[in-house]
Each structure stands twice: as structure tokens, then as C-alpha cells.
Design a protein around this motif. Sequence first.
Motif, PDB file in Angstrom:
ATOM      1  N   VAL A  35      -1.769  14.054  -1.794  1.00 29.50           N
ATOM      2  CA  VAL A  35      -1.008  14.051  -3.045  1.00 29.50           C
ATOM      3  C   VAL A  35      -1.985  14.179  -4.207  1.00 29.50           C
ATOM      4  O   VAL A  35      -3.108  13.693  -4.144  1.00 29.50           O
ATOM      5  CB  VAL A  35      -0.163  12.763  -3.216  1.00 29.50           C
ATOM      6  N   SER A  36      -1.535  14.834  -5.260  1.00 25.49           N
ATOM      7  CA  SER A  36      -2.371  14.993  -6.441  1.00 25.49           C
ATOM      8  C   SER A  36      -2.498  13.673  -7.192  1.00 25.49           C
ATOM      9  O   SER A  36      -1.499  12.967  -7.399  1.00 25.49           O
ATOM     10  CB  SER A  36      -1.760  16.047  -7.370  1.00 25.49           C
ATOM     11  N   ALA A  37      -3.716  13.358  -7.611  1.00 30.52           N
ATOM     12  CA  ALA A  37      -3.955  12.133  -8.381  1.00 30.52           C
ATOM     13  C   ALA A  37      -3.282  12.213  -9.759  1.00 30.52           C
ATOM     14  O   ALA A  37      -3.105  11.186 -10.413  1.00 30.52           O
ATOM     15  CB  ALA A  37      -5.446  11.890  -8.538  1.00 30.52           C
ATOM     16  N   ARG A  38      -2.889  13.391 -10.172  1.00 35.99           N
ATOM     17  CA  ARG A  38      -2.184  13.554 -11.444  1.00 35.99           C
ATOM     18  C   ARG A  38      -0.864  12.792 -11.429  1.00 35.99           C
ATOM     19  O   ARG A  38      -0.396  12.304 -12.443  1.00 35.99           O
ATOM     20  CB  ARG A  38      -1.957  15.043 -11.708  1.00 35.99           C
ATOM     21  N   TYR A  39      -0.278  12.660 -10.243  1.00 35.55           N
ATOM     22  CA  TYR A  39       1.037  12.029 -10.123  1.00 35.55           C
ATOM     23  C   TYR A  39       1.030  10.724  -9.320  1.00 35.55           C
ATOM     24  O   TYR A  39       2.085  10.186  -9.015  1.00 35.55           O
ATOM     25  CB  TYR A  39       2.021  13.015  -9.492  1.00 35.55           C
ATOM     26  N   VAL A  40      -0.155  10.223  -8.981  1.00 33.97           N
ATOM     27  CA  VAL A  40      -0.258   8.949  -8.266  1.00 33.97           C
ATOM     28  C   VAL A  40      -1.292   8.087  -8.971  1.00 33.97           C
ATOM     29  O   VAL A  40      -2.456   8.491  -9.104  1.00 33.97           O
ATOM     30  CB  VAL A  40      -0.642   9.151  -6.787  1.00 33.97           C
ATOM     31  N   HIS A  41      -0.890   6.913  -9.425  1.00 36.81           N
ATOM     32  CA  HIS A  41      -1.803   5.976 -10.076  1.00 36.81           C
ATOM     33  C   HIS A  41      -2.385   5.058  -9.009  1.00 36.81           C
ATOM     34  O   HIS A  41      -1.639   4.411  -8.277  1.00 36.81           O
ATOM     35  CB  HIS A  41      -1.066   5.148 -11.135  1.00 36.81           C
ATOM     36  N   ASN A  42      -3.720   5.026  -8.920  1.00 34.37           N
ATOM     37  CA  ASN A  42      -4.374   4.129  -7.951  1.00 34.37           C
ATOM     38  C   ASN A  42      -4.561   2.760  -8.592  1.00 34.37           C
ATOM     39  O   ASN A  42      -5.037   2.639  -9.697  1.00 34.37           O
ATOM     40  CB  ASN A  42      -5.704   4.706  -7.470  1.00 34.37           C
ATOM     41  N   HIS A  43      -4.165   1.699  -7.870  1.00 36.72           N
ATOM     42  CA  HIS A  43      -4.276   0.330  -8.369  1.00 36.72           C
ATOM     43  C   HIS A  43      -5.627  -0.296  -8.026  1.00 36.72           C
ATOM     44  O   HIS A  43      -5.947  -1.354  -8.533  1.00 36.72           O
ATOM     45  CB  HIS A  43      -3.129  -0.524  -7.840  1.00 36.72           C
ATOM     46  N   GLN A  44      -6.384   0.335  -7.121  1.00 41.67           N
ATOM     47  CA  GLN A  44      -7.729  -0.095  -6.753  1.00 41.67           C
ATOM     48  C   GLN A  44      -8.587   1.154  -6.601  1.00 41.67           C
ATOM     49  O   GLN A  44      -8.052   2.247  -6.447  1.00 41.67           O
ATOM     50  CB  GLN A  44      -7.730  -0.870  -5.427  1.00 41.67           C
ATOM     51  N   PRO A  45      -9.913   1.011  -6.629  1.00 44.04           N
ATOM     52  CA  PRO A  45     -10.786   2.169  -6.405  1.00 44.04           C
ATOM     53  C   PRO A  45     -10.532   2.780  -5.026  1.00 44.04           C
ATOM     54  O   PRO A  45     -10.225   2.076  -4.072  1.00 44.04           O
ATOM     55  CB  PRO A  45     -12.190   1.590  -6.488  1.00 44.04           C
ATOM     56  N   VAL A  46     -10.668   4.094  -4.961  1.00 43.17           N
ATOM     57  CA  VAL A  46     -10.442   4.828  -3.708  1.00 43.17           C
ATOM     58  C   VAL A  46     -11.757   5.481  -3.305  1.00 43.17           C
ATOM     59  O   VAL A  46     -12.389   6.164  -4.108  1.00 43.17           O
ATOM     60  CB  VAL A  46      -9.344   5.906  -3.894  1.00 43.17           C
ATOM     61  N   ARG A  47     -12.160   5.277  -2.059  1.00 44.81           N
ATOM     62  CA  ARG A  47     -13.430   5.832  -1.571  1.00 44.81           C
ATOM     63  C   ARG A  47     -13.304   7.350  -1.427  1.00 44.81           C
ATOM     64  O   ARG A  47     -12.221   7.898  -1.295  1.00 44.81           O
ATOM     65  CB  ARG A  47     -13.806   5.203  -0.232  1.00 44.81           C
ATOM     66  N   SER A  48     -14.455   8.018  -1.432  1.00 49.37           N
ATOM     67  CA  SER A  48     -14.491   9.470  -1.237  1.00 49.37           C
ATOM     68  C   SER A  48     -14.311   9.801   0.246  1.00 49.37           C
ATOM     69  O   SER A  48     -14.707   9.036   1.108  1.00 49.37           O
ATOM     70  CB  SER A  48     -15.825  10.040  -1.709  1.00 49.37           C
ATOM     71  N   CYS A  49     -13.727  10.944   0.502  1.00 44.64           N
ATOM     72  CA  CYS A  49     -13.543  11.405   1.891  1.00 44.64           C
ATOM     73  C   CYS A  49     -14.843  12.018   2.406  1.00 44.64           C
ATOM     74  O   CYS A  49     -15.619  12.542   1.709  1.00 44.64           O
ATOM     75  CB  CYS A  49     -12.441  12.441   1.985  1.00 44.64           C
TER      76      CYS A  49
END
Length: 115
Positions: free
Chosen positions: A101-115
Motif C-alpha cells: 500500500v502507498s504510504a500516501r494513504y496509510v499513516h504509520n503509528h510506529q517506525p517501519v523498518r526497511s525491506c
Amino acid sequence: MKKTVWVCTLAAGLALGPMTASGWAAQQHAPVAAAAPRAAYPVGEVVSDAPLNVRQRATVSSGTVKVLRPGQRVLLNCQKRGGWVDGNPVWYRLQGSAGWVSARYVHNHQPVRSC
């Protein structure tokens, strides 16, 4: 008299517990650090006004594998750069789903690690 002293000593020992550094009495007074439970994966929230497509790959030209509703919370496995969406190149891989999903439309509530 010896039996009375021995019984009192035994009773005191049972009440207090072992007095060694690693014994129960020593552990009883040790400070306990309260560890806050931590989610295994960061939580994201869909912030679009319309249903959000979950894509096979991190690009809008990729096929849709499922649809998320506005306000829905999802677990985010990792993030990477993909196709730009309204000035944002970041995409999140969903946990438990083969989709992005695009981060433009999903707010992360915690930091997200890189793939």
C-alpha cells in the motif's frame, strides 16, 4: 529446649526464605522494570477517503490483491521506495498479505523498518 529452638529456627527459615544473593528473600526486594508490551509489527491506519487498493508490487500500475476500507488498521511488515503517489515514493508491505500500500494513504503509528 533444643527441640524448641530448632522448630523456631526452621519456622523462621521457611518464613524468610533463602538468604543468599540469588534466593527468594533477595529477589523480593529487587526493583522490577515494567516493560511495555510491544507489537511485533508497526500499526498503520488507512487515511484515504475512499477504499484503498492493496497492490501486488509497490506501484499503482500493479494488480490489486485486495481492498482496505477508510480508517482500517493494518500491520506493516516493512517499507521501500516504489512508484510515486501524490509526491510520496514510500510503500508499505502488509504483514500476512502478499501486498503493498502507498504510504500516501496509510499513516504509520510506529517506525517501519526497511525491506
